[in-house]
Design a protein around this motif. Sequence first.
Motif, mmCIF file in Angstrom:
data_model
loop_
_atom_site.group_PDB
_atom_site.id
_atom_site.type_symbol
_atom_site.label_atom_id
_atom_site.label_comp_id
_atom_site.label_asym_id
_atom_site.label_seq_id
_atom_site.Cartn_x
_atom_site.Cartn_y
_atom_site.Cartn_z
ATOM 1 N N GLN B 54 0.822 -1.212 0.000
ATOM 2 C CA GLN B 54 0.000 0.000 0.000
ATOM 3 C C GLN B 54 0.859 1.267 0.000
ATOM 4 O O GLN B 54 0.592 2.214 -0.744
ATOM 5 N N VAL B 170 -4.561 -4.371 -3.627
ATOM 6 C CA VAL B 170 -4.339 -2.930 -3.449
ATOM 7 C C VAL B 170 -4.586 -2.255 -4.797
ATOM 8 O O VAL B 170 -3.946 -2.582 -5.789
ATOM 9 N N LEU B 176 -6.872 -0.807 0.144
ATOM 10 C CA LEU B 176 -6.882 -2.266 0.298
ATOM 11 C C LEU B 176 -8.312 -2.752 0.133
ATOM 12 O O LEU B 176 -9.209 -2.296 0.853
#
Lengths: 462, 462
Positions: B54, B170, B176
Amino acid sequence: MTPLPAAFEHTLSQLLGDDWRTDPNSLQAHAQDNSWRHALPQGVAMPRNREQVQAIVRACRQHGVPLVGRGTGTGTTGAAVPTAGGIVLSFAQMNRIVAIRPGDRCAVVEPGVLNGDLQQALMPHGLFWPPDPSSADICSIGGNLACNAGGPRAVKYGTSRDNVLGLVAVTGTGELIQCGGPYTKDSTGYDLTHLLVGSEGTLALIVEATLKLTPRPRSQAGLRVLYRDAEAAAAAVSRVMAQPVTPTTLEFMDARSLQLLRHNGAQVPEAGAMLLIDADGDDDTLPYLLNALAEAAEGDGMLALDVATDGSTRDKLWAARRALSPALKTIAPGKINEDVVVPVSQIPALVEGVQQLSAQAQLPIVTFGHAGNGNLHVNILYHPEDASENERAHAALPKVFELALQLGGTLSGEHGIGLAKRDFMTQAFSAGTLATMRAIKQALDPDGILNPGKVLPEQEDL
Amino acid sequence: MTPLPAAFEHTLSQLLGDDWRTDPNSLQAHAQDNSWRHALPQGVAMPRNREQVQAIVRACRQHGVPLVGRGTGTGTTGAAVPTAGGIVLSFAQMNRIVAIRPGDRCAVVEPGVLNGDLQQALMPHGLFWPPDPSSADICSIGGNLACNAGGPRAVKYGTSRDNVLGLVAVTGTGELIQCGGPYTKDSTGYDLTHLLVGSEGTLALIVEATLKLTPRPRSQAGLRVLYRDAEAAAAAVSRVMAQPVTPTTLEFMDARSLQLLRHNGAQVPEAGAMLLIDADGDDDTLPYLLNALAEAAEGDGMLALDVATDGSTRDKLWAARRALSPALKTIAPGKINEDVVVPVSQIPALVEGVQQLSAQAQLPIVTFGHAGNGNLHVNILYHPEDASENERAHAALPKVFELALQLGGTLSGEHGIGLAKRDFMTQAFSAGTLATMRAIKQALDPDGILNPGKVLPEQEDL
């Protein structure tokens, strides 16, 4: 509700002639589904081809009129109910079987074809389309695809999503899109086909589907297996699913279901839980398959196992399963039936948790269904005219969903979300996942005219 | 190419320490895939968890740096080659098998797990994951999912897309998302799972997958069937697929393939085409299954049928199939191998059309592959250093795609699009369909940082 713009009505009338309806009977006939939610549409469009569908969507977009696609209204979630007003687009007149291609194991159909009619047409070819919702005789293929319908056979053959090869659809911009086709392997661009299945008419309207067909097995046979309790039955479900012979159906009934059946005079032995296990094959192999399933079904807590190798004995075993839904009404006129899903290993925890909720709510809750997929129907029974029962039943429902989610499951296995479970989506998905779903909705239907208010929860004002 | 912004490099270095690489060896090691396209990345990130993924995506987004996800680089389309510069995100260090859940018939894995390592880990549980690309020992699950890899077993068990239950990923915004899970039935919201499979890292990066497992059959057996010509073999393929016993594999080889094998000393009889048909089951049922397949394989134009009921005989029959890819190199060092798909009924037309293209181009074209799915590998053989052959080979390629599309098929069944077939997407899809795919790309990756320039063709300036 503001009336439909005159220019819009004029456009649809010019486009569709008698297939544009605003008479009270037509509006009434398209106002509800099997959830018994009710909202009158302001008009009903009954197109005969994809070009008309495109023109209707474009007119709705131009005039900001909501549009709800509709098959035959057998859905249970309110997805086909026009709660935001606007028009219903019925696919009743787009019901041609365009092609049956046995050599390619596929059929091309318009969305209004009834599931049962397709099965009949496939019979002479020795083929069938696997999805078998209990409404199969009267529900449409388009509706099956819209909510990703399943049925008992899904444990072996999959749900609607697993049995579609390609789609032609009209997005919220009026664009005609085509994805997939009469082939079973596809790594060419984004998979729009599976995305549209289960989107309940909120992303696009399916105007043609290429369906994956399966050769019809020559013979069927079944087992009825009784267990001490739900835990023993669920352990058997895991054993059955862990060996190589996949059953055609693997249905579970809890103790309450069996009590209810006995109470209604059915010939069901005393037991804590029951499994109905079917196999299909041919005369040569079926005895071996049945034997493998019986071996897997046997284990701690099994009380009895009956085999049905011929059709009429099998029908007798299945009579109990068929009698169950009608029997529910003998307990109480009100029924909240939800089709939650849990991992197969969590079936005992689900059944136990539901019985705790039943005790808390002081209402009978009957659990049965498609155990091979962990997809159980939880039926909360109550008297709607009794204010206290009514309140307790509706208070128990969110707890059923919470339980399924806690156990690593999800809200719906085959009915879809519609309005019924929309407000629970925030518990099932993270904010980021819902934001991504909303972004996809925005991409395919930028003006939000397709089935507004369904599937995705209302967005909180920031 | 502009250098990476210093602030970006600082962020990644802080985040990843030694797992952020800019040394020449690391860049070189992540510059190509099995398409032999080559482009150096400007940095290689090797995250160990989803939070790092992320953070990397967010940094790329903030600084406008392209990001190419990578498994082990066995893809054949250039999808993993960083042609737009920027960084490669390698999943080599996210290679944990998180859980194997035999009772739920599923496994949870990180994307860097090798297909072959997963199969080994599943062996003691009597389970397997069906996708079996020829690179299975060395390719990653993440890569399999990214291009929707298949293999010979797909005819019975499906491709990667058919064998995944849920994903954590992601998106291009660094969000997410989680969809699906350890259950086999799901009508809850939009199907992001199947959308991400086959999107080649252009929509989101998969950081965890819940895979659908299948119990390992106890026995296997096979048939080798020779036919007068491709038409007779293709008719047999249709017959095999129209009866209820689905083969485990159903591989086709054209006359050129057989000539080539004989030329290389293999023990292959003279014939116009050959099918290799496998079945799996247990010792009790397998003879019946094999018999049903043999009956379906028999028909007009069949020359000979050999049965292999034990492993070593079966290995001998399959030796020819395995020898084929290496044998291609003995004809010419250059090979353009494309994995087009046609409806099964169109296999004879494809084989005939390809032979016409071969005559026109004056180059050998060898066709073989997964006939049960209509997924054939068309191999154009040429000497790259011969300018005329090189030109003729590359001129023949678009005609192969045109032919597949004309026959109602598509561009790729298991390799994906990447760069190799990107420019043919405008022939495979209408402008409206491509616009919808672009809208989805925009929705999940609004800044276009994820694998830019892959899958979707460059948009014409208006």
